[in-house]
Every structure is written in structure tokens, then in C-alpha cells.
Design a protein around this motif. Structure first.
Motif, short mmCIF file in Angstrom:
data_model
loop_
_atom_site.label_atom_id
_atom_site.label_comp_id
_atom_site.label_asym_id
_atom_site.label_seq_id
_atom_site.Cartn_x
_atom_site.Cartn_y
_atom_site.Cartn_z
N LEU A 53 3.34 0.50 8.99
CA LEU A 53 2.79 -0.73 8.44
C LEU A 53 3.46 -1.15 7.13
CD1 LEU A 53 -1.01 -0.04 9.06
CD2 LEU A 53 0.53 -1.50 10.40
N LEU A 54 4.21 -0.26 6.50
CA LEU A 54 4.80 -0.56 5.19
C LEU A 54 5.66 -1.81 5.16
CD1 LEU A 54 5.56 2.98 3.75
CD2 LEU A 54 4.06 1.24 2.77
N PRO A 55 6.59 -2.03 6.10
CA PRO A 55 7.39 -3.26 6.04
C PRO A 55 6.55 -4.53 6.11
CG PRO A 55 8.42 -1.67 7.51
CD PRO A 55 7.05 -1.13 7.16
N SER A 56 5.55 -4.54 6.97
CA SER A 56 4.72 -5.74 7.07
C SER A 56 3.83 -5.92 5.84
CB SER A 56 3.88 -5.73 8.35
OG SER A 56 2.87 -4.76 8.29
N THR B 107 4.22 2.98 -2.09
CA THR B 107 4.64 2.00 -3.09
C THR B 107 5.15 0.75 -2.41
OG1 THR B 107 5.28 3.75 -4.63
CG2 THR B 107 6.19 1.57 -5.04
N LEU B 108 4.66 -0.38 -2.87
CA LEU B 108 5.15 -1.68 -2.43
C LEU B 108 5.84 -2.31 -3.63
CD1 LEU B 108 1.91 -2.95 -0.65
CD2 LEU B 108 3.91 -1.90 0.42
N ALA B 109 7.02 -2.86 -3.44
CA ALA B 109 7.76 -3.47 -4.54
C ALA B 109 8.38 -4.78 -4.07
CB ALA B 109 8.84 -2.53 -5.05
N ILE B 110 8.29 -5.79 -4.95
CA ILE B 110 8.92 -7.08 -4.68
C ILE B 110 9.56 -7.58 -5.97
CG2 ILE B 110 7.41 -7.77 -2.77
CD1 ILE B 110 5.86 -9.51 -4.78
N ASN B 111 10.51 -8.46 -5.81
CA ASN B 111 11.23 -9.03 -6.94
C ASN B 111 10.58 -10.35 -7.35
OD1 ASN B 111 13.44 -10.89 -8.07
ND2 ASN B 111 14.35 -8.84 -8.26
N ILE C 218 -3.27 -7.16 3.56
CA ILE C 218 -2.75 -6.01 2.80
C ILE C 218 -3.83 -4.95 2.69
CG2 ILE C 218 -1.89 -5.23 0.56
CD1 ILE C 218 -0.72 -8.15 0.27
N HIS C 219 -5.04 -5.37 2.34
CA HIS C 219 -6.15 -4.43 2.17
C HIS C 219 -6.46 -3.70 3.48
CE1 HIS C 219 -10.39 -3.65 0.34
NE2 HIS C 219 -9.81 -2.56 0.76
N ARG C 220 -6.57 -4.45 4.56
CA ARG C 220 -6.90 -3.84 5.85
C ARG C 220 -5.84 -2.83 6.29
NH1 ARG C 220 -10.68 -6.65 9.10
NH2 ARG C 220 -9.43 -6.28 10.95
N LYS C 221 -4.59 -3.15 6.06
CA LYS C 221 -3.52 -2.22 6.42
C LYS C 221 -3.55 -0.98 5.52
CE LYS C 221 -0.53 -5.63 8.51
NZ LYS C 221 0.59 -6.54 8.31
N ALA C 222 -3.88 -1.16 4.25
CA ALA C 222 -3.92 -0.03 3.32
C ALA C 222 -5.00 0.98 3.69
CB ALA C 222 -4.12 -0.52 1.89
N VAL C 223 -6.10 0.52 4.25
CA VAL C 223 -7.20 1.43 4.59
C VAL C 223 -7.19 1.85 6.06
CG1 VAL C 223 -8.67 0.62 2.71
CG2 VAL C 223 -8.88 -0.43 4.96
N TYR C 224 -6.24 1.32 6.84
CA TYR C 224 -6.16 1.66 8.26
C TYR C 224 -5.74 3.13 8.41
CZ TYR C 224 -4.60 1.78 13.08
OH TYR C 224 -4.43 2.12 14.39
#
Length: 150
Positions: free
Chosen positions: A90-93, A4-8, A133-139
Motif C-alpha cells: 500500500l505504500l506507493p498508493s 515513512t511517506l515523503a513528498i517534495n 491515507i488513514h484507512r490504509k495506515a490502519v489496514y
């Protein structure tokens, strides 16, 4: 595995305001730039539409990975189904890239109205962040050979 990624949203909009004010304030030779380029409270309806467009673009980019996308109490959450070999380091980045994507994307859309000369650069940067974001998600992490104690 699900991440899960969350931002305000309020933080994103604050950064958009800072970015647009800074850009307007740094325009040499254009004394009206700050007033023309920086966002104000009256622009909220446009900025909200740009926020929603960025959400849509994000889901399109990550189609097949998104298990949930939505808002609750001004917090935007994005859940992704990733490989069991996903590198959680990779989650923080990814969160940072998500925040930056929204700021750059909204600013790019705003600059189409107010700062056409830089709109393309901001759109390109938003696109690169979306790709990041996409590249990190599938890495997938390389597997490690197990070691055994004798």
C-alpha cells in the motif's frame, strides 16, 4: 513497524499552480478567470500558510500513528507507527494519496478566495484522500497459514 511517506513541497506547489491555471483556463464565460484563479509567485505567503494548515489537518487525522512529521530541504516526511500486519504494497498508493491530498487541500483553500463555486468539491476530495491515507495506515493483512516442507 514504522513506515515513512515523503513528498517534495516544490512538486506539490507546482501541481497546485498547474491545477489552478487549468481550472481558470477552462472556465467558460469568464474571461478574467485565468488571471483570478491561477496562482502566481506573489501568492506564495498564502500558499505556504495553506501548506501548513494541511500538515496540521494531516497530523490531526493520523493522531496516534504519527511518530515524526517535518521538513528537511523542501522534503516533507511523515513517519507512522503501523501494525506488524501492515501491507507494504500500500505504500506507493499512500504516497500518491499524500501528494494529491496536499494539492487538493491547498487548491480548496485557495479557491475559497478565487473560485468559491468549486472550493467545496476540492475540499471534499482532499478529505477523501485524507481518509484514504488513514484507512490504509490502519489496514492489516490477513494472516496466512504457514506451510511446511516434509
Amino acid at each position: 513497524m514504522e513506515i515513512t511517506l515523503a513528498i517534495n513541497k516544490e512538486n506539490v506547489m507546482r501541481e497546485v499552480a498547474v491545477t489552478t491555471a487549468y481550472t481558470g483556463g477552462k472556465m467558460d464565460g469568464d474571461e478574467n478567470a485565468l488571471h483570478r484563479i491561477s496562482t502566481v509567485d506573489e501568492d506564495e505567503a498564502h500558499l505556504d500558510r495553506f501548506w501548513e494548515e494541511c500538515r496540521s489537518d494531516l497530523c490531526q487525522e493520523l493522531i496516534g500513528l504519527v511518530t515524526f512529521e517535518g521538513m528537511a530541504d523542501d522534503v516533507y516526511s511523515l513517519r507512522l507507527e503501523v501494525s506488524k500486519s501492515f501491507d507494504e504494497a500500500l505504500l506507493p498508493s499512500m504516497k500518491l494519496s499524500l501528494m494529491s491530498y496536499f494539492v487538493q487541500g491547498i487548491a480548496a483553500k485557495w479557491y475559497v478566495y478565487t473560485n468559491k463555486s468549486e472550493a467545496g468539491e476540492y475540499a471534499d476530495k482532499a478529505r477523501l484522500l485524507l481518509d484514504d491515507i488513514h484507512r490504509k495506515a490502519v489496514y492489516k493483512k490477513k494472516p496466512t497459514r504457514p506451510t511446511y516442507d516434509d
